[in-house]
Design an enzyme around this catalytic site. Sequence first.
Site, PDB file in Angstrom:
ATOM      1  N   ASP A 270     -44.235 -13.562 -51.209  1.00  0.00           N
ATOM      2  CA  ASP A 270     -44.196 -15.008 -51.002  1.00  0.00           C
ATOM      3  C   ASP A 270     -43.040 -15.559 -51.804  1.00  0.00           C
ATOM      4  OD1 ASP A 270     -45.669 -14.814 -53.711  1.00  0.00           O
ATOM      5  OD2 ASP A 270     -45.200 -16.941 -53.512  1.00  0.00           O
ATOM      6  N   CYS A 308     -31.020 -15.654 -32.343  1.00  0.00           N
ATOM      7  CA  CYS A 308     -32.269 -15.944 -33.053  1.00  0.00           C
ATOM      8  C   CYS A 308     -33.294 -16.498 -32.056  1.00  0.00           C
ATOM      9  CB  CYS A 308     -32.011 -16.947 -34.170  1.00  0.00           C
ATOM     10  SG  CYS A 308     -33.514 -17.629 -34.907  1.00  0.00           S
ATOM     11  N   CYS A 310     -35.935 -18.442 -32.766  1.00  0.00           N
ATOM     12  CA  CYS A 310     -36.727 -19.577 -33.252  1.00  0.00           C
ATOM     13  C   CYS A 310     -36.595 -20.764 -32.306  1.00  0.00           C
ATOM     14  CB  CYS A 310     -36.339 -19.973 -34.671  1.00  0.00           C
ATOM     15  SG  CYS A 310     -34.919 -21.066 -34.796  1.00  0.00           S
ATOM     16  N   HIS A 344     -36.390 -22.755 -38.776  1.00  0.00           N
ATOM     17  CA  HIS A 344     -35.508 -21.603 -38.576  1.00  0.00           C
ATOM     18  C   HIS A 344     -35.676 -20.573 -39.703  1.00  0.00           C
ATOM     19  CE1 HIS A 344     -31.942 -19.166 -37.794  1.00  0.00           C
ATOM     20  NE2 HIS A 344     -31.739 -19.241 -39.100  1.00  0.00           N
TER      21      HIS A 344
END
Lengths: 402, 458
Positions: A270, A308, A310, A344
């Site tokens: 994380d 990408c 996203c 993103h």
Amino acid sequence: MPSALKYELVARCSTTKARAAILTLPHGPVQLPLFMPVATQASLKGLTPQQLEETGCRLCLNNTYHLGLKPGQEVLEKLGGAHKLQGWNHNILTDSGGFQMVSLLKLANVTEEGVRFLSPHDGTPMLLTPEHSISLQNTIGSDIIMQLDDVIVTTSPDMERMREAMERSVRWLDRCIAAHKNPTKQNLFCIIQGGLDLELRARCCKEMVARGTPGIAIGGLSGGEAKADYCRVVSTCTSLLPEMKPRYVMGIGYPEDLVVSVALGADMFDCVWPTRTARFGNAITKYGVLNLRHARYANDFGPIEEGCGCVCCREGEGGLGVTKAFIHHIAAKETVGAHLLTMHNVHYQLALMRSVRDSIIEDRFPAFLKQFFADRHDGDKTKYPDWAVEALRTVGVDLMEP
Amino acid sequence: MEKPGIFEIIRPEDPSVLGPRLGQLTVQGRSKLETPNFLAISSRGVVPHMTPDVIAASSQIGGVHMALEDFIEKSPSGTPPIMKIPGNPLHTFTAIPNSIITLLAPRRTPAVTAPNGNSDTAISVFTSTGFQALSNKSYISSIQTLRPDISIALADLTYGPLPGTKRTVKMSDRTQEWLSDLLSENGHGGAVFAPILPIDSLSQSEYLDYLADDQAGEISGLAFYDSNLLPDIPATTSLSRLPHLSLDEPASPHHILRQISLGMDIFTIPFIGHATDAGIALTFRFPRPLPDDAVASNDTGSSVVPLGIDMWIPTHATSLLPLSNSCTCYTCTSHHRAYIQHLLSAKEMLGWVLLQIHNHHILSEFFSSIRASIKMGTFEADAEEFGRIYESELPEKSGKGPRVRGYHFKSEGPGEAKKNKAPWGNLGSDDQSAGRGLVPDENSTELQEKGFAEKVEE
């Protein structure tokens, strides 16, 4: 001790210590290795839970210290926990609150009872104990809860204090286990301490593994230690941890750190960096970080990252086809710019871990690592970080060989 | 030659009758906009707080008002980036859904007053890097490049104290000339709305006659900087068939209803965003609260129903109610008041996102009910009932809004109070790196009661 999770090993890398697994938690399964974005105060920086879900996230973090102050235990109790509060039907992991307490409240110090601090308002001495932390986390209802540990910076030269912190963390783990009211609904993870001393770390692993928590975290890192030291600690610990339990390295989120840590046998990570850096106008891409506030992007009509998947970068159905020029136009001027980059960046981190996982399952993780570093450094091996090259050599991958 | 109209009046049959109108705005390639309706107001090409995917998934926004001044800060040194995009630059650059109609105006609404006056050929605009002159020539060329679905011709406005007689003559002369230039050079064929100046109709009568007699076939709508002018427009068929857009700042839904009763069709509504930033959830319905809403709205004990709820009030902290009962918006179907209250009090950006989604939805529903009411022929009675039931003003703002940006306001000079309070640096951030981490607001007793920690003896 009881557990509320199931760890199923799917594949093991035949060269490195990397593993792919399915971790089934009370709010559904997640795929390991895994990056967890940080929704500190029960919200991920302007993203709706629906948008967060669309990035593929199924496990995010909340911070106990923050939720303990706002909205507070009583409100959480009335609402029925953090999932209800934020309308998030997937998994949540909470930290113990101790780290924020020590780093945010300057007057905090640690005693055997717990973390002592002076109330910033009236100066009254107060105490946060392992029992407080677990009680709060029980109320929050997170799927994974963390023990309160005695954290000190790994670079501290005080070896005596380091040993004391490690041993105290073991004693506090026992108090946390005893205080934990929902062991069949929430998974308590222990946190291995011991600074950069491999012998202390090994002892801590032995002591804590014996307690049988459903998962194990490696803590105290990501505090400015040399990367080589970091890698030695992670690798030492993973070698001593049981095969069939998830391993979580706290506070790690730079892409290089993630892939190397996976090679060293860690599963979960994380970090606030991807979402924080988004708010500064920075986009994470496989070729490195782009600061889209820079004037050079004012007329760049390409996507944030070519290829990408996203919502921002994708074109056509459901995709926005957002350009670098548009982010440049709104970055630091409209919060929508931060929201778009946050989407993103979170997507980048999750997609990175998915491709790491796929490569482990297909047993081509070493080749993946080589391509990953080549992309980041434009194929220039002289730019590869030494620590990464060294760490990967210890698990049988030589980035320098053709 | 008369252009095919983009606007069709469905009711009343005789459009010159003064009264509420039901209509439909049709732009090729976009969704039809049923009127009365509103255009969302954008800032730098975005509806504040809402990413384009949220607009597509969770709003019924049919059109967006965009301001050229939001895109041209780089124009003194070169071509603004947005001008370099082929095709549909406004949609492509800002990523707003293709179904949404774009309306381009020279200035934001509401606009910041410019210190410099306008000239015969240019107005003063406020970009993110400061004031600039925008000539009509350059505005026309921007329209030709940006190809908005609708553009509003340049108007000579003063935005401040009311202008004197001499100035008003100049205003209407210049505006007429600028419009005439735009129409004669309007190559791309997009719809042009003629501005109606915020001065009395007598002072612009020549301009209004020019619109009615010479240009009614060339323009596609009228944009009112002051909606009170609506009844004073020459009642010719050619003008009354045009859509009426309000660029005014209605203070409340009551003002909107009044304008609709006079024949206004399309609105821009700054109070939606103001309510959102103030942490106020709009809750009004037309013409009366929904049945389930009665209890919730009357919890103030007053017989007059409030137009909205101040979500900063701590009593919402444990409320599992939606912002507005029976509301079908994303915020109300997925979240509750307690979360919104928490997000505001934690200064998390998502609080404003969720309020903005809800508040736009409330307005969409408001207009949809108004259209149904006009269709039923009950609008006058319904509007009267609304006026009786609801409070006249929106709730007072009690909490803090999100960070204000430099281009949102004009500095009043030295010694001015800071627009953003210092601890505001932490807005919506979990950043402890700035050294300004979250510190408890409570004293030790309260912290102990919260179960956060316990007091200890020294």
